[in-house]
Write an enzyme that holds these catalytic residues in place. Structure first.
Site, short mmCIF file in Angstrom:
data_model
loop_
_atom_site.label_atom_id
_atom_site.label_comp_id
_atom_site.label_asym_id
_atom_site.label_seq_id
_atom_site.Cartn_x
_atom_site.Cartn_y
_atom_site.Cartn_z
N ASP A 1 0.84 -1.18 0.00
CA ASP A 1 0.00 0.00 0.00
C ASP A 1 0.90 1.26 0.00
OD1 ASP A 1 -2.89 0.97 0.30
OD2 ASP A 1 -2.01 1.90 2.07
N TYR B 1 -2.97 11.62 1.51
CA TYR B 1 -3.52 11.37 0.18
C TYR B 1 -3.61 12.68 -0.62
CZ TYR B 1 -4.89 6.55 1.30
OH TYR B 1 -4.87 5.23 1.62
N HIS C 1 -4.69 -7.62 1.62
CA HIS C 1 -4.05 -6.31 1.69
C HIS C 1 -3.14 -6.16 2.91
CE1 HIS C 1 -4.02 -2.00 0.59
NE2 HIS C 1 -4.00 -1.76 1.89
#
Length: 382
Positions: A178, A305, A359
């Protein structure tokens, strides 16, 4: 630069306030028999919140986390929290592990002993590592990033300072999934002289400039699957990379809201067949959530982000990564590209495809992931 020992301790007033907010949760309505189709299932969330109030013991989790050697260091004006565990065996290799979102440094705690002391876990002592696990800037016990913009490139610079200037490792390896995979990528791209190699679970977009060869059929299929995933699953990323502050008010004020936002991702992205507790216990889920809550870092975690998306990206940001790269694919479909896709960007030296784990591989399948990390770095030991 130097580091100072760090010990986790949440004040009782913060824990009491958390409990009060949980008890006073104002529950929304929910479509009948909605299950998880509309988002986080209300029946499961009620169970989790009840457990958080009545049965979850944060002090037990503090004791577990404080069993690791933790430190803080001032790096570039930012206080960075990290675990530093020495390897048991001849010539441990320095290795930095970087988590992603909505995870925390806690995700890596299961894999640490498998890497520092492989001989005690069915491995070879020659595969030992000195393991460093930082909390990303603005996550957990690292300082929030309200006062500065934060990008994956900046984090790779900070990690190099941590490993080289603070801990004294001239060269080291890096692993991540990630966001952590993006950080490892930039370590390989911008600090190759310091890198032994990188091992990743997820990938940056491939280099597709005018000199690139056309996508083969498998790559075209994968690109279509990624676009579909972005439609079905990517709303969180769009919100966090465009209007994170709007989202932060509710998540920082309501622990139930915070849980709903994060728990959905642990269910959707893990290899759990729709049953989240096949992979994570309530205690594990709530430990990760409580770290976000007591540190009040949900806003700075999602701000990353926005900052990364809106950073100026030069041609250098897309140059090839030539350091040796190991790639491990989990069962998460969006992170199972064909090898040709990955080799457009990376110097792939080892390729593995796991049959289990999603994940959060370091937490879901620590033994399988540790085995792959050890195998990838083995040829590069001095």
């Amino acid at each position: 630069m130097r580091s100072m020992p760090f010990h986790i301790h949440a004040s009782q007033s913060v824990l009491d306030d958390l409990r009060m907010r949980l008890v006073q949760t104002r529950w929304p309505g929910s479509p009948k028999d909605a299950k998880w189709a509309y988002g986080t299932n209300i029946d499961y969330l009620r169970q989790l919140i009840t457990y958080w109030v009545k049965d979850f013991n944060w002090r037990d989790q503090e004791k577990y986390l404080n069993g690791f050697h933790q430190f803080k260091a001032d790096i570039g004006g930012l206080k960075v929290h990290f675990i530093h565990e020495q390897g048991h065996g001849p010539k441990p290799m320095p290795l930095i592990l970087t988590h992603g979102w909505p995870s925390s440094f806690y995700e890596m705690t299961k894999i640490i002993p498998l890497l520092t002391d492989p001989a005690s876990h069915g491995g070879d002592a020659a595969d030992t590592f000195d393991v460093v696990v930082p909390s990303l800037p603005g996550y957990g016990f690292s300082q929030n990033t309200d006062h500065r913009k934060m990008t994956l490139k900046v984090i790779s610079d900070l990690w190099t300072q941590l490993m080289v200037d603070v801990l004294g490792y001239r060269r080291f390896g890096a692993h991540g999934g990630d966001i952590g995979a993006g950080v490892a990528t930039h370590l390989g791209r911008f600090h190759p002289e310091n890198m032994i190699g990188i091992h990743i679970l997820a990938f940056a977009s491939p280099i597709l400039n005018e000199e690139a060869s056309p996508l083969i059929e498998a790559e075209q299929k994968y690109a279509s699957e990624v676009k579909l995933w972005e439609i079905e699953e990517g709303a969180y990323e769009h919100q966090q990379s465009t209007r994170p502050q709007t989202l932060a008010y509710g998540l920082n004020d309501s622990p139930a809201g915070l849980a709903a936002w994060i728990i959905e991702k642990f269910r959707s992205w893990s290899d759990c067949d729709g049953e989240i507790e096949q992979r994570f216990s309530k205690d594990e889920l709530l430990t990760n959530l409580t770290i976000y809550w007591i540190t009040e870092t949900i806003h700075s975690s999602i701000q990353l982000y926005y900052d990364h998306r809106h950073s100026q990206k030069s041609a250098q940001m897309h140059r090839r990564v030539d350091v040796p790269t190991g790639v491990t694919l989990t069962t998460e479909p969006v992170n199972r590209p064909p090898r040709e896709w990955v080799e457009r960007t990376y110097n792939v030296q080892r390729w593995a495809e796991l049959s289990r784990g999603g994940h959060f591989a370091a937490f879901e399948e620590p033994e399988l992931l540790a085995k792959e990390i050890r195998a990838f770095f083995r040829p590069f030991r001095e």
